[in-house]
Design an enzyme around this catalytic site. Structure first.
Site, PDB file in Angstrom:
ATOM      1  N   ASP A   1      -6.690  -4.692 -16.328  1.00 30.99           N
ATOM      2  CA  ASP A   1      -8.055  -4.920 -15.883  1.00 30.99           C
ATOM      3  C   ASP A   1      -8.867  -5.323 -17.122  1.00 30.99           C
ATOM      4  OD1 ASP A   1     -10.338  -5.180 -14.394  1.00 30.99           O
ATOM      5  OD2 ASP A   1     -10.149  -3.265 -13.368  1.00 30.99           O
TER       6      ASP A   1
HETATM    7  C1  NOJ Z   1     -12.993  -5.556 -13.271  1.00 32.62           C
HETATM    8  C2  NOJ Z   1     -12.557  -5.057 -11.937  1.00 32.62           C
HETATM    9  O1  NOJ Z   1     -12.226  -3.683 -12.016  1.00 32.62           O
HETATM   10  C3  NOJ Z   1     -11.374  -5.823 -11.351  1.00 32.62           C
HETATM   11  O2  NOJ Z   1     -11.129  -5.386 -10.057  1.00 32.62           O
HETATM   12  C4  NOJ Z   1     -11.646  -7.292 -11.398  1.00 32.62           C
HETATM   13  O3  NOJ Z   1     -10.568  -7.988 -10.823  1.00 32.62           O
HETATM   14  C5  NOJ Z   1     -11.864  -7.707 -12.837  1.00 32.62           C
HETATM   15  N1  NOJ Z   1     -13.014  -6.992 -13.376  1.00 32.62           N
HETATM   16  C6  NOJ Z   1     -12.066  -9.202 -12.988  1.00 32.62           C
HETATM   17  O4  NOJ Z   1     -13.252  -9.598 -12.450  1.00 32.62           O
END
Ligand code: NOJ
Length: 744
Positions: free
Chosen positions: A293
């Site tokens: 993430d």
């Molecule tokens: C953080 C989020 O937790 C995740 O779900 C997402 O895909 C990413 N950012 C990218 O935007």
């Protein structure tokens, strides 16, 4: 084609092939290097260490409110091969230009992958996933994911960061809107359906995008419901309730997995070898690549398990993380770590292989622009069939929580007062994580009502979603007094749910509840339409409203879909995928709890209960009304004792006892009465959605096998145990009829 042209194109083809073989044998699908593995090896052999690390690096572009921009820094990163994938970059025009830099200006011409959070639609927006889960309709979930994929893939994208399959039992956690709710079985089925929908007939098809199962693992169980907080649970609990949806999505073929921000048993998921290697790859057989993430490698320094980012990168790579999202840790430190022997060349090559393999499967080496087709983009986005599907799936997602005195459906001739801060709203209807969606394309509830209503509609806003301003109450009260029936549209702002939106007060924000109380004092029927991303605590609304529709955020077609339900041309059939608590103090409150040694007994003080509240939620999992009524016969089984490899058929007759046709979600639960470890008081094991005409009876058959009764036993092996089981069938988790079976 005449002969001369044929000869010319054959010559060009040969020249082209020769060029490919000379410059990049990995590009040639035919000939000596046939398989994808061979092509990957051929390419890998040509790559420098920095180019390999580039493939392991994912950056976001600077897509801002005003449109796409790309910092010169990123263009340079693409050009130098320092980044192999980008996210937040979409549209044919933008991705084509970025891809051009990659395939024309880099040494090895390796195409980029473009990813984006396409969670519940790309341009045509569907209900938020929690809302869509309320439809208990796997075909609908697959269809909405498919349409999202068709639109995203027409707009240059290859990859969606979805589905989110995190089980959550705590509505304080704002991200609950993005998942399937509290139940493992429903979560598994929806995870599979969504992966099938996104990936369609397979990677490389231009109507499909690759799925990314997230957030692995147990991200939906932060302590106190506070986003990013510590997760602490036993391995048994994890495997039984939280792991299965990830496993189901992987089994359904999800190409990628995203690690979660949280720690698990003291080790951040992004550096957790047990999760990534032992379970994900060894046990579940996952073959795709793992992406982190957003900056979650870097964040392992704040977790306090490494001293610096370089160590964080080593921990992640050694644990099995292939791609670093946005943190640039691999980019900055992996070469040094390799020199010091902290990571191995083999690990780097393995990660790069997994990523390249997918680029080959996507067909990007043959045609890096295959997802960049302006005509397709124009044709697919917000197309008529997509909007029609969005309307249908939105109607299916609505849950009727209350309907006293048959206040619904509404008469089209009634004098309507439409009140509330979300009645004439469009910007919030697409909810959080709405990709390229825009409120401008949404139908407000007021517009939807006006399109169908024949009588008079008087609209008054009444109050805002937030704040203490009650100055609109008087006008709202007068409008209600002059009407036959009042529709009040209240809820949360879209920004109140989603990432980083945990709340301790999950009642209706602001003075909305007071507005409802005031309107109820008119004595007119008050129909409350709720728009929100999480189960809310609404005992006051329940007391004052005549009818309540839970409408979540339904997306582009909100107004039309809700008007269909309110006027009864669509009979609501949604059932809650998550319990609605009576109070925040009850949380976590969910249906498949364990019995405890002192199960609740109203006649005994010394049992598991609160002294100031019932144990039960306000509205339980699986609950939802219809404009008709259903009656369940007693369930029967064709045999009460069975053995492994045998099936028990559970039959139940369901009758539509009302005046109109309607659909019912018939639910099957099981309780293992004696286990080597404590077992839930009920667990969903199956459901069927059945349409019944007024007066019609249908007998439904569920099949239960020994494999449905398996769990992690005392010795941690996964299997069943002989003994007695309580089988329950009903239209809600709190309204079931029982029958006993036993497994030899
Ligand atoms: C953080 C989020 O937790 C995740 O779900 C997402 O895909 C990413 N950012 C990218 O935007």
């Amino acid at each position: 084609m005449n002969l001369r042209n044929k000869a010319l194109s054959a010559t060009l083809l040969l020249l082209g092939l020769a060029g490919c073989i000379t410059f990049s044998a990995y590009k040639t699908p035919k000939g000596a290097e046939k398989t994808i593995d061979q092509r990957v090896d051929s390419l890998l052999a040509k790559m420098t260490l920095q180019e390999k690390i580039g493939q392991m690096t994912l950056y976001t572009t600077d897509w801002g409110a005003t449109g796409p921009t790309i910092r010169e820094g990123y263009t340079n990163d693409i050009r130098s091969g320092a980044c192999g994938a980008l996210f937040n970059s979409h549209t044919v025009e933008f991705t084509r230009e970025l891809q051009r830099v990659a395939v024309e200006e880099t040494r090895l011409k390796i195409p980029l992958i473009f990813g984006y959070d396409v969670i519940h639609g790309y341009k045509t927006i569907f209900p938020i996933p929690l809302g869509e889960a309320a439809a208990w309709d796997l075909a609908a979930a697959e269809q909405s994911a498919h349409i999202a994929a068709v639109e995203a893939a027409a707009s240059g994208l290859h990859w969606t960061f979805a589905p989110m399959v995190d089980i959550c039992r705590d509505p304080r956690w704002g991200r609950v809107m993005e998942g399937a709710g509290e139940d493992t079985y429903l979560g598994c089925r929806l995870a599979e359906a969504r992966v099938r929908g996104f990936q369609g007939k397979g990677l490389g098809n231009t109507d499909a995008v690759m799925a990314c199962v997230k957030h692995y693992a147990a991200y939906g169980a932060p302590m106190g419901g506070r986003d990013y907080n510590t997760v602490e649970m036993s391995d048994r609990y994890f495997r039984e309730f939280y792991l299965p949806p990830y496993a189901a999505a992987i089994k359904a073929g999800a190409a990628t997995v995203m690690t979660s921000f949280n720690d698990f048993d003291g080790v951040p998921a992004t550096g957790n070898k047990y999760l990534l290697n032992d379970i994900l790859r060894d046990e579940l057989g996952f073959k795709g690549f793992v992406v982190t993430d957003y900056t979650s490698i870097n964040e392992m320094t704040s977790h306090g398990v490494v001293a610096n980012e370089k160590e964080a990168g080593e921990l992640a790579l050694n644990a099995g993380v292939d791609m670093d999202m946005q943190g640039a840790v691999y980019q900055r430190f992996t070469a040094e770590s390799l020199k010091e022997g902290k990571v191995s060349q083999k690990e780097i090559d393995t990660a790069v292989r997994r990523i390249l393999r997918i680029k080959f499967e996507l067909g990007l080496f043959e045609d890096p622009y295959k997802f960049c087709n302006a005509a397709r983009e124009k044709r697919e986005l917000l197309s008529k069939p997509h909007r029609e599907a969005a309307r249908d799936i939105a109607r299916k997602s609505v849950v009727l929580l209350k309907n006293e005195r048959e206040a619904l459906p509404l008469s089209k001739d009634a004098k309507l007062a439409v009140i509330g801060p979300l009645a004439d709203n469009t910007s919030d209807l697409i909810g959080p994580w709405s990709a390229a969606g825009s409120g401008d394309d949404c139908v407000s509830l007021l517009a939807g009502l006006k399109a169908q209503h024949k009588g008079k509609i008087n609209y008054v806003k009444g109050c805002d979603v937030e704040g203490d301003d009650r100055s609109g109450f008087t006008a709202a009260f007068s409008a209600a007094q002059a009407a036959d029936v009042v529709v009040v549209v209240v809820g949360e702002r879209a920004t109140m749910s989603g990432e980083a939106t945990s709340k301790v007060d999950i009642g209706l924000p602001g003075v909305q509840s007071l507005l409802i109380e005031k309107l109820a004092a008119t004595g007119k029927p008050v129909i409350v339409v709720l728009m929100n991303g999480r189960p809310l605590v609404i005992p006051e609304v329940d007391k004052n409203a005549t009818a309540i529709l839970e409408a979540w955020w339904l997306g582009t077609e909100t107004g039309n879909a809700l008007a269909d339900v309110l006027y009864g041309s669509y009979n609501p059939s949604g059932k809650l995928p998550m319990s609605f608590p009576r109070s925040v103090g009850q949380i976590p409150v969910f249906y498949n709890e364990k019995s405890t040694g002192r199960p609740f007994d109203p006649n005994s003080k010394w049992t598991s209960k609160y002294i100031d509240s019932p144990n039960t939620p306000l509205y339980p999992f699986g609950y939802g009304l219809s404009f008709t009524t259903f009656q369940y016969g007693a369930p029967t089984v064709h045999k009460t004792r069975f053995r492994k490899r045998e099936i028990v058929k559970v039959q139940v007759a369901v009758t539509n006892t009302g005046k109109v046709a309607g659909e019912e979600v018939v639910q099957l639960y099981v309780r293992d009465l004696v286990g080597s470890v404590t077992r839930p008081v009920k667990e969903l094991k199956g459901f069927q959605k059945v349409m019944l005409q007024a007066g019609e009876t249908r007998t439904l058959v569920f099949e239960l096998g020994e494999e449905d009764l398996r769990f992690y036993r005392f010795d941690s092996t996964f299997g069943s145990e002989p003994g007695e089981f309580d089988v329950m069938v009903g239209g809600s988790s709190d309204e079931v009829q029982h029958i006993r079976i036993s497994l030899d």
